[in-house]
Structure formats: C-alpha cells, structure tokens
Design a protein around this motif. Structure first.
Motif, PDB file in Angstrom:
ATOM      1  N   GLU A   1      40.387  40.951  31.277  1.00 32.94           N
ATOM      2  CA  GLU A   1      39.501  40.473  30.212  1.00 32.94           C
ATOM      3  C   GLU A   1      38.560  39.427  30.782  1.00 32.94           C
ATOM      4  O   GLU A   1      38.998  38.480  31.419  1.00 32.94           O
ATOM      5  CB  GLU A   1      40.311  39.858  29.080  1.00 32.94           C
ATOM      6  CG  GLU A   1      41.148  40.852  28.322  1.00 32.94           C
ATOM      7  CD  GLU A   1      41.877  40.192  27.176  1.00 32.94           C
ATOM      8  OE1 GLU A   1      41.295  40.114  26.075  1.00 32.94           O
ATOM      9  OE2 GLU A   1      43.011  39.727  27.407  1.00 32.94           O
TER      10      GLU A   1
ATOM     11  N   TYR B   1      32.918  43.700  24.698  1.00 32.50           N
ATOM     12  CA  TYR B   1      33.410  43.545  23.331  1.00 32.50           C
ATOM     13  C   TYR B   1      32.217  43.566  22.372  1.00 32.50           C
ATOM     14  O   TYR B   1      31.099  43.173  22.737  1.00 32.50           O
ATOM     15  CB  TYR B   1      34.180  42.235  23.157  1.00 32.50           C
ATOM     16  CG  TYR B   1      35.488  42.199  23.922  1.00 32.50           C
ATOM     17  CD1 TYR B   1      36.374  43.267  23.892  1.00 32.50           C
ATOM     18  CD2 TYR B   1      35.841  41.094  24.670  1.00 32.50           C
ATOM     19  CE1 TYR B   1      37.574  43.238  24.577  1.00 32.50           C
ATOM     20  CE2 TYR B   1      37.048  41.045  25.359  1.00 32.50           C
ATOM     21  CZ  TYR B   1      37.903  42.120  25.308  1.00 32.50           C
ATOM     22  OH  TYR B   1      39.084  42.087  25.988  1.00 32.50           O
TER      23      TYR B   1
ATOM     24  N   LEU C   1      36.337  44.144  28.499  1.00 32.58           N
ATOM     25  CA  LEU C   1      37.632  44.627  28.945  1.00 32.58           C
ATOM     26  C   LEU C   1      37.392  45.645  30.055  1.00 32.58           C
ATOM     27  O   LEU C   1      36.549  46.536  29.923  1.00 32.58           O
ATOM     28  CB  LEU C   1      38.399  45.288  27.799  1.00 32.58           C
ATOM     29  CG  LEU C   1      39.742  45.913  28.153  1.00 32.58           C
ATOM     30  CD1 LEU C   1      40.736  44.836  28.589  1.00 32.58           C
ATOM     31  CD2 LEU C   1      40.286  46.690  26.967  1.00 32.58           C
TER      32      LEU C   1
END
Length: 97
Positions: free
Chosen positions: A7, A44, A51
């Motif tokens: 992430e 995102y 991600l």
C-alpha cells in the motif's frame, strides 16, 4: 516466490509531481508486470494512495524494487506498508506459494 500486498500513501500536495512522473511510473510497473513480478496495481478511488500486488522472491527483493519506482525517487510517496499475502480464492489464488 512470495506474494506481497503493498500500500502506498501519497504525500500531501504531491498531485502535480505524480502527474509529471506518472508515465515513467506506469512504464516501470508495466515492465514488472511483463516480468511476472507485478500481478496487479492501481490507485485508490480517493486519490490518497494505491495498492500493488507483487510476486517476488522475498522482502529484500521487494524493497529493492520499490526503491526504483519513479514515484519513490520523485518523493511522492509518504508511506509504504508491505505485507506478505496469501490469495486463497479468485484470479490471484494460483500465485500463492
């Protein structure tokens, strides 16, 4: 080989820098995907991060790769969280060790 979920948290006010370096960032990702090291990636919806799912030998190799990301060298990433991950069901399940 090990699968890792990574992430990214983008640095505040890094939108312009990300726009500038996005072509190089995506070319870098495309090369890793061609090599089989990147299984999938994407930002995102809120624009705060991304991600990335990698399949690499180990965490040392992962960290080496992440340092080469044009977004990282441009200073647009404020934080990275990487976690070993085992996909069990779905399209990525065959990649589990």
């Amino acid at each position: 080989m090990t699968v890792f979920a990574v992430e990214y948290v983008y640095a505040a006010d890094s939108s312009a820098a990300r726009d500038e370096h996005r072509p190089a960032h995506r070319a870098w990702l495309a090369g890793l995907a061609e090599d089989g090291q990147l299984l999938t990636s994407g930002p995102y919806g809120d624009g705060a991060g991304a991600l990335l799912i990698f399949k690499v030998q180990d965490e040392t190799q992962l960290n080496h790769l992440l340092k080469q990301d044009p977004f990282a060298t441009a200073g647009t990433i404020a934080g990275i969280r990487s976690t070993e991950w085992t996909p069990v069901i779905g399209l990525l399940a065959p990649h589990a060790s």
